[in-house]
Design a protein around this motif. Structure first.
Motif, PDB file in Angstrom:
ATOM      1  N   LYS A 428       0.749  -1.284  -0.170  1.00  0.00           N
ATOM      2  CA  LYS A 428       0.095   0.116  -0.066  1.00  0.00           C
ATOM      3  C   LYS A 428       0.904   1.193   0.170  1.00  0.00           C
ATOM      4  O   LYS A 428       0.669   2.194  -0.632  1.00  0.00           O
ATOM      5  CB  LYS A 428      -1.020  -0.172   1.326  1.00  0.00           C
ATOM      6  CG  LYS A 428      -1.673   1.243   1.200  1.00  0.00           C
ATOM      7  CD  LYS A 428      -2.545   1.223   2.596  1.00  0.00           C
ATOM      8  CE  LYS A 428      -3.309   2.540   2.835  1.00  0.00           C
ATOM      9  NZ  LYS A 428      -4.031   3.093   1.624  1.00  0.00           N
ATOM     10  N   TYR A 429       1.999   1.242   0.914  1.00  0.00           N
ATOM     11  CA  TYR A 429       2.841   2.507   0.830  1.00  0.00           C
ATOM     12  C   TYR A 429       3.474   2.595  -0.633  1.00  0.00           C
ATOM     13  O   TYR A 429       3.566   3.766  -0.929  1.00  0.00           O
ATOM     14  CB  TYR A 429       3.935   2.134   1.671  1.00  0.00           C
ATOM     15  CG  TYR A 429       4.818   3.378   2.093  1.00  0.00           C
ATOM     16  CD1 TYR A 429       4.619   4.634   2.410  1.00  0.00           C
ATOM     17  CD2 TYR A 429       6.330   3.253   1.672  1.00  0.00           C
ATOM     18  CE1 TYR A 429       5.318   5.776   2.524  1.00  0.00           C
ATOM     19  CE2 TYR A 429       7.125   4.252   1.599  1.00  0.00           C
ATOM     20  CZ  TYR A 429       6.701   5.783   2.003  1.00  0.00           C
ATOM     21  OH  TYR A 429       7.481   6.513   2.011  1.00  0.00           O
ATOM     22  N   LEU A 430       3.926   1.571  -1.007  1.00  0.00           N
ATOM     23  CA  LEU A 430       4.707   1.752  -2.412  1.00  0.00           C
ATOM     24  C   LEU A 430       3.690   2.237  -3.598  1.00  0.00           C
ATOM     25  O   LEU A 430       4.136   2.705  -4.510  1.00  0.00           O
ATOM     26  CB  LEU A 430       5.161   0.235  -2.752  1.00  0.00           C
ATOM     27  CG  LEU A 430       6.265  -0.259  -2.214  1.00  0.00           C
ATOM     28  CD1 LEU A 430       6.835  -1.898  -2.319  1.00  0.00           C
ATOM     29  CD2 LEU A 430       7.551   0.532  -2.111  1.00  0.00           C
ATOM     30  N   GLN A 431       2.390   1.666  -3.417  1.00  0.00           N
ATOM     31  CA  GLN A 431       1.356   2.332  -4.408  1.00  0.00           C
ATOM     32  C   GLN A 431       0.982   3.528  -3.912  1.00  0.00           C
ATOM     33  O   GLN A 431       1.001   4.392  -4.947  1.00  0.00           O
ATOM     34  CB  GLN A 431       0.017   1.287  -4.431  1.00  0.00           C
ATOM     35  CG  GLN A 431      -0.927   1.812  -5.009  1.00  0.00           C
ATOM     36  CD  GLN A 431      -0.765   1.450  -6.608  1.00  0.00           C
ATOM     37  OE1 GLN A 431      -0.361   0.462  -6.711  1.00  0.00           O
ATOM     38  NE2 GLN A 431      -1.269   2.291  -7.426  1.00  0.00           N
ATOM     39  N   ASP A 432       0.751   3.785  -2.770  1.00  0.00           N
ATOM     40  CA  ASP A 432       0.286   5.345  -2.555  1.00  0.00           C
ATOM     41  C   ASP A 432       1.247   6.264  -2.531  1.00  0.00           C
ATOM     42  O   ASP A 432       0.941   7.608  -3.121  1.00  0.00           O
ATOM     43  CB  ASP A 432      -0.199   5.232  -0.862  1.00  0.00           C
ATOM     44  CG  ASP A 432      -1.467   4.702  -0.607  1.00  0.00           C
ATOM     45  OD1 ASP A 432      -2.106   4.206  -1.763  1.00  0.00           O
ATOM     46  OD2 ASP A 432      -1.811   4.319   0.512  1.00  0.00           O
ATOM     47  N   LYS A 433       2.410   6.084  -2.336  1.00  0.00           N
ATOM     48  CA  LYS A 433       3.421   6.978  -2.178  1.00  0.00           C
ATOM     49  C   LYS A 433       4.536   7.097  -3.408  1.00  0.00           C
ATOM     50  O   LYS A 433       5.650   7.800  -3.326  1.00  0.00           O
ATOM     51  CB  LYS A 433       4.498   7.097  -0.863  1.00  0.00           C
ATOM     52  CG  LYS A 433       3.435   7.382   0.294  1.00  0.00           C
ATOM     53  CD  LYS A 433       3.060   9.090  -0.074  1.00  0.00           C
ATOM     54  CE  LYS A 433       2.433   9.412   1.298  1.00  0.00           C
ATOM     55  NZ  LYS A 433       1.740  10.961   1.302  1.00  0.00           N
ATOM     56  N   SER A 449       3.606   1.683 -10.030  1.00  0.00           N
ATOM     57  CA  SER A 449       4.396   1.822  -9.069  1.00  0.00           C
ATOM     58  C   SER A 449       5.181   0.474  -9.426  1.00  0.00           C
ATOM     59  O   SER A 449       4.655  -0.705  -9.166  1.00  0.00           O
ATOM     60  CB  SER A 449       4.006   1.845  -7.825  1.00  0.00           C
ATOM     61  OG  SER A 449       5.180   1.803  -6.628  1.00  0.00           O
ATOM     62  N   PRO A 450       6.280   0.342  -9.832  1.00  0.00           N
ATOM     63  CA  PRO A 450       7.084  -0.961 -10.150  1.00  0.00           C
ATOM     64  C   PRO A 450       7.299  -1.909  -8.941  1.00  0.00           C
ATOM     65  O   PRO A 450       7.417  -3.130  -9.149  1.00  0.00           O
ATOM     66  CB  PRO A 450       8.237  -0.673 -10.797  1.00  0.00           C
ATOM     67  CG  PRO A 450       8.837   0.820 -10.333  1.00  0.00           C
ATOM     68  CD  PRO A 450       7.127   1.326 -10.223  1.00  0.00           C
ATOM     69  N   LEU A 451       7.298  -1.507  -7.768  1.00  0.00           N
ATOM     70  CA  LEU A 451       7.586  -2.153  -6.597  1.00  0.00           C
ATOM     71  C   LEU A 451       6.449  -2.784  -5.827  1.00  0.00           C
ATOM     72  O   LEU A 451       6.479  -3.605  -4.896  1.00  0.00           O
ATOM     73  CB  LEU A 451       8.510  -1.460  -5.556  1.00  0.00           C
ATOM     74  CG  LEU A 451       9.724  -1.010  -5.992  1.00  0.00           C
ATOM     75  CD1 LEU A 451      10.865  -0.288  -5.070  1.00  0.00           C
ATOM     76  CD2 LEU A 451      10.625  -2.221  -6.575  1.00  0.00           C
ATOM     77  N   VAL A 452       5.357  -2.390  -6.350  1.00  0.00           N
ATOM     78  CA  VAL A 452       3.972  -2.974  -5.838  1.00  0.00           C
ATOM     79  C   VAL A 452       4.056  -4.573  -6.042  1.00  0.00           C
ATOM     80  O   VAL A 452       4.261  -5.144  -7.026  1.00  0.00           O
ATOM     81  CB  VAL A 452       2.753  -2.516  -6.210  1.00  0.00           C
ATOM     82  CG1 VAL A 452       1.746  -2.937  -5.798  1.00  0.00           C
ATOM     83  CG2 VAL A 452       2.819  -0.896  -5.730  1.00  0.00           C
ATOM     84  N   GLY A 453       3.911  -5.169  -5.083  1.00  0.00           N
ATOM     85  CA  GLY A 453       3.846  -6.635  -5.050  1.00  0.00           C
ATOM     86  C   GLY A 453       5.119  -7.266  -4.423  1.00  0.00           C
ATOM     87  O   GLY A 453       5.201  -8.451  -3.999  1.00  0.00           O
ATOM     88  N   THR A 454       6.013  -6.392  -3.976  1.00  0.00           N
ATOM     89  CA  THR A 454       7.505  -7.047  -3.471  1.00  0.00           C
ATOM     90  C   THR A 454       7.096  -7.026  -2.054  1.00  0.00           C
ATOM     91  O   THR A 454       8.081  -7.461  -1.310  1.00  0.00           O
ATOM     92  CB  THR A 454       8.591  -6.204  -3.646  1.00  0.00           C
ATOM     93  OG1 THR A 454       8.303  -4.919  -3.294  1.00  0.00           O
ATOM     94  CG2 THR A 454       8.795  -6.128  -5.473  1.00  0.00           C
ATOM     95  N   GLY A 455       6.035  -6.453  -1.303  1.00  0.00           N
ATOM     96  CA  GLY A 455       5.902  -6.524   0.129  1.00  0.00           C
ATOM     97  C   GLY A 455       6.071  -8.054   0.623  1.00  0.00           C
ATOM     98  O   GLY A 455       6.694  -8.063   1.794  1.00  0.00           O
ATOM     99  N   LYS A 456       5.654  -9.192  -0.086  1.00  0.00           N
ATOM    100  CA  LYS A 456       5.565 -10.192   0.328  1.00  0.00           C
ATOM    101  C   LYS A 456       7.013 -10.908   0.498  1.00  0.00           C
ATOM    102  O   LYS A 456       7.437 -11.616   1.289  1.00  0.00           O
ATOM    103  CB  LYS A 456       4.862 -11.092  -0.445  1.00  0.00           C
ATOM    104  CG  LYS A 456       4.969 -11.173  -1.810  1.00  0.00           C
ATOM    105  CD  LYS A 456       4.182 -12.296  -2.694  1.00  0.00           C
ATOM    106  CE  LYS A 456       4.323 -12.318  -4.276  1.00  0.00           C
ATOM    107  NZ  LYS A 456       3.973 -11.044  -4.859  1.00  0.00           N
ATOM    108  N   HIS A 573       2.744   7.205   7.430  1.00  0.00           N
ATOM    109  CA  HIS A 573       1.855   6.943   6.414  1.00  0.00           C
ATOM    110  C   HIS A 573       0.979   5.828   6.790  1.00  0.00           C
ATOM    111  O   HIS A 573      -0.137   5.712   6.477  1.00  0.00           O
ATOM    112  CB  HIS A 573       2.378   6.535   4.917  1.00  0.00           C
ATOM    113  CG  HIS A 573       1.288   6.397   3.942  1.00  0.00           C
ATOM    114  ND1 HIS A 573       0.288   7.691   3.481  1.00  0.00           N
ATOM    115  CD2 HIS A 573       0.826   5.506   3.434  1.00  0.00           C
ATOM    116  CE1 HIS A 573      -0.286   7.120   2.463  1.00  0.00           C
ATOM    117  NE2 HIS A 573      -0.030   5.910   2.360  1.00  0.00           N
ATOM    118  N   LEU A 574       1.601   4.670   7.368  1.00  0.00           N
ATOM    119  CA  LEU A 574       1.015   3.497   7.587  1.00  0.00           C
ATOM    120  C   LEU A 574       0.215   3.437   8.991  1.00  0.00           C
ATOM    121  O   LEU A 574      -0.413   2.266   9.339  1.00  0.00           O
ATOM    122  CB  LEU A 574       1.645   2.431   7.265  1.00  0.00           C
ATOM    123  CG  LEU A 574       2.135   2.207   5.821  1.00  0.00           C
ATOM    124  CD1 LEU A 574       3.105   1.037   5.753  1.00  0.00           C
ATOM    125  CD2 LEU A 574       1.070   1.792   5.012  1.00  0.00           C
ATOM    126  N   GLY A 575       0.431   4.510   9.622  1.00  0.00           N
ATOM    127  CA  GLY A 575      -0.505   4.549  11.039  1.00  0.00           C
ATOM    128  C   GLY A 575       0.386   4.644  12.428  1.00  0.00           C
ATOM    129  O   GLY A 575       0.142   4.442  13.405  1.00  0.00           O
TER     130      GLY A 575
END
Length: 656
Positions: A428-433, A449-456, A573-575
């Motif tokens: 979400k952070y990679l997407q939002d920011k 955003s090219p890094l979305v999906g790398t969270g896992k 950003h995430l809380g």
């Protein structure tokens, strides 16, 4: 030739020659604003004191005193040169005869020989009716003429027509026969005007004024020897040599004891200064001793060009500096010393709302850059004020007074800790920011955003290697420009491995996927930087050049601060789930043993060889003898916890 420039009228000084007594260590000259200049002439034998031991620097000067001063300063003797007819206006034969004809200059007087020598050299003529008036106070235009003629007699001939016209507001009051001489000395910067731009040609002068001019005039006749070291005065845009020396030690000693001198130079390079900043001008290694050698394998931290260092001291070849709270030595060839008066700026911290921003100054370009918000501003910060720090934690104000010690949590967080955020939240952070939506970079317009999906993948490495996933994500963002760098796009390289300076793209490692790049980074970081036995271990925190990964991971002195800033902004950003989640302390001694329980009954499970290492404090406990022990998160990842005696841990003050 550099000269001292003063903003007041400097006129010639005739010192008494009534006695051979020299100045005492403490006399009426001690503490005078121009004590150094007068004492320099005393060392040359030009100036002598009075019978009662006084120097009387503020006493006015007579014509006889001045004549003797000129003769001695310019070293005229029995074979003194005569001024030419064209320049002096009379022949040597005529002046010699005139000497004997002065009605008020008698052979038994102390000044007789010097006046005769001055006349013979074409320096003085006297008044009509063959009188000299030896006891009359000499005025400024007369003095200018005597010095100008003395220069001519010594071969220093200046074409008046090629010099700037006089611009004193009272130039018209200078007698015509003196104007050219005043003009020559003004051009040579031997004399200058008063603060109100007047010359006041009929005024007399005090002894200290003349000392300044005599030294300048001597520099024209006897240029300073080409000695290796110079003690120099410093202004906003230049240095001005005051005195030359054979050795660095002599120049430094003179500068330390002279209020008008701020630096020591060699070939226009400042080698030492009373106060200022050092800035690297090349890739620079910092050594533990002034031998510039790393004893017993001691690591040499390194920084890139244009890195500010705190100046502490210097020799002719080395500079003692402080970086991130640690003292070291660098070669004088790789740093530029910038005295305080010459500084055009300095890196500083400031509050931005409740947060803190670091403004980094580049002394080569004269410009500032900001790394953005890097953490919480200490509560002591006042909006609009600038604060200065050499380690990012101990802050002073503009006057140098300490304001607070306050560390940034993410910069000092041991990274074996787990983040509170899930893979989805990291995505979400990679997407939002993502900052490059609808911008074209590296030949591509970015709509996603090219890094979305790398969270896992970051969370997977956190579990496998016990490395904080929020940190790994922030590190990847920093090194790959949010995944849009050419190396990231062409080679799936998110951490810049292999990308050496000078051939970054070609030498960068290639990976099949982002996941492969992330795992390779996690493996390398874990093995080298995150365990006490690692070859580059200095604490498992991001840190700076004094502690943590930043000591040996990157040359950028603020690499750790920048990645910690990414962590702080993502957390905000995430809380704010991670900020100040753990209580942090730091070790106060080394080597320090960590044990399996709150006792010394068992061998240590690991030893930290570096002091100042941050630790996560889980609990306090008391040993059977009542001593305080701390349970901490283990730096050795084979264990989840370890124990250390409370005497060797202090709480880390954090920005709240």
């Amino acid at each position: 030739m550099k000269k001292l420039l003063l903003g007041f009228l400097v006129v010639l000084l005739a010192l008494s020659t009534f006695t051979q007594e020299t100045a005492k260590a403490a006399d009426d000259l001690t503490g005078h604003a121009y004590e150094d200049e007068i004492r320099e002439l005393m060392e040359l034998g030009v100036i002598k004191g009075y019978d009662d031991g006084t120097i009387r620097p503020n006493r006015e000067v007579t014509r006889a005193e001045f004549a003797k001063m000129v003769v001695q300063s310019f070293e005229f003797g029995a074979d003194a040169e005569s001024a030419s007819v064209e320049n002096a206006g009379f022949t040597a034969a005529a002046t010699a005869a005139a000497t004997m004809d002065f009605k008020d200059v008698f052979p038994e007087k102390w000044y007789y020989n010097d006046i005769a020598t001055a006349v013979d050299a074409g320096i003085i003529k006297g008044y009509p009716n063959n009188i000299f008036k030896p006891n009359e106070l000499i005025n400024r235009e007369q003095m200018a003429t005597m010095v100008s003629r003395a220069l001519t007699a010594k071969g220093i001939v200046i074409n008046v027509s090629e010099t700037p016209a006089l611009n004193f507001t009272d130039t018209s009051t200078i007698r015509n026969e003196h104007k050219d001489d005043v003009r020559v000395l003004s051009h040579l910067e031997i004399i200058t005007g008063n603060k109100d731009n007047t010359f006041r040609p009929k005024d007399s002068s005090e002894r200290w004024m003349v000392a300044l001019v005599m030294l300048r005039a001597r520099d024209e006749v006897f240029p300073p020897q080409n000695l290796e070291f110079q003690a120099s005065a410093v202004s906003a845009d230049k240095t001005t040599v005051v005195k030359h020396f054979d050795t660095f030690a002599q120049a430094k000693d003179y500068a330390q004891n002279n209020a008008k001198v701020q630096a020591v130079e060699r070939s226009n390079q400042i080698l030492w200064m009373k106060q200022g900043i050092a800035s690297t001008n090349a890739f620079t290694e910092i050594y533990p001793t002034d031998s510039l050698k790393a004893a017993n394998g001691t690591f040499r931290p390194y920084v890139p060009a244009n890195t500010e260092l705190k100046f502490l001291d210097a020799t002719a070849t080395t500079v003692k500096v402080e970086l991130a709270g640690e003292v070291g030595y660098v070669s004088s060839k790789v740093v530029r010393l910038i005295p305080e008066l010459m500084q055009k700026g300095q890196s500083y911290y400031e509050a931005s709302g409740s947060n803190m921003v670091h403004k980094i100054f580049n002394h080569a370009t004269g410009s500032y850059a900001s790394t953005g918000v890097i953490g919480k501003a200490p509560k002591e910060f006042v909006s609009g004020m600038k604060y200065y720090s050499w380690d990012g934690a101990t802050f002073t104000n503009a006057s140098g007074a300490k304001v607070v010690e306050s560390h940034q949590y993410f910069n000092m967080l041991p990274l074996q800790s787990a983040t509170s955020y899930t893979a989805a939240e990291l995505d979400k952070y990679l997407q939002d920011k993502f900052p490059y939506y609808n911008q074209t970079l590296n030949g591509k317009k970015w709509t996603t955003s090219p890094l979305v999906g790398t969270g896992k993948f970051f969370k997977e490495m956190e579990k496998t290697y016990k490395i904080n996933a929020l940190y790994l994500m922030s590190h990847a963002i920093h090194e790959s420009g949010w995944g849009v760098s050419k190396i990231a796009q062409d080679k799936f390289n998110l951490f810049g491995y292999g990308a050496v300076d000078g051939d970054a793209y070609n030498r960068a490692y290639s990976y099949a996927t982002f996941r492969e790049s992330i795992e390779d980074a996690a493996t390398r970081i874990n093995k080298g930087y995150q365990v006490p036995t690692g070859g580059f271990y200095n604490g498992s925190v991001l840190g700076n050049k004094g502690i943590g990964m930043n000591v040996r991971y990157a040359s950028d002195a603020f690499w750790g601060e920048k990645i910690a800033g990414h962590m702080f902004r993502a957390d905000a950003h995430l809380g704010n789930k991670d900020l100040n989640k753990h209580e942090l302390g730091y070790t106060t001694t080394a080597p320090l043993n960590f044990r399996k329980d709150a006792s010394t009954n068992f061998a240590s499970i690991y030893t930290l060889k570096t002091a100042g290492v941050p630790v996560i404090i889980n609990n306090e406990t008391k040993a059977s003898n009542g001593a305080l022990w701390y349970e901490v998160a283990s730096e050795d990842k084979a264990f989840t916890k370890a124990y250390v005696h409370g005497s060797y841990i202090k709480m880390l003050p954090l920005a709240q």
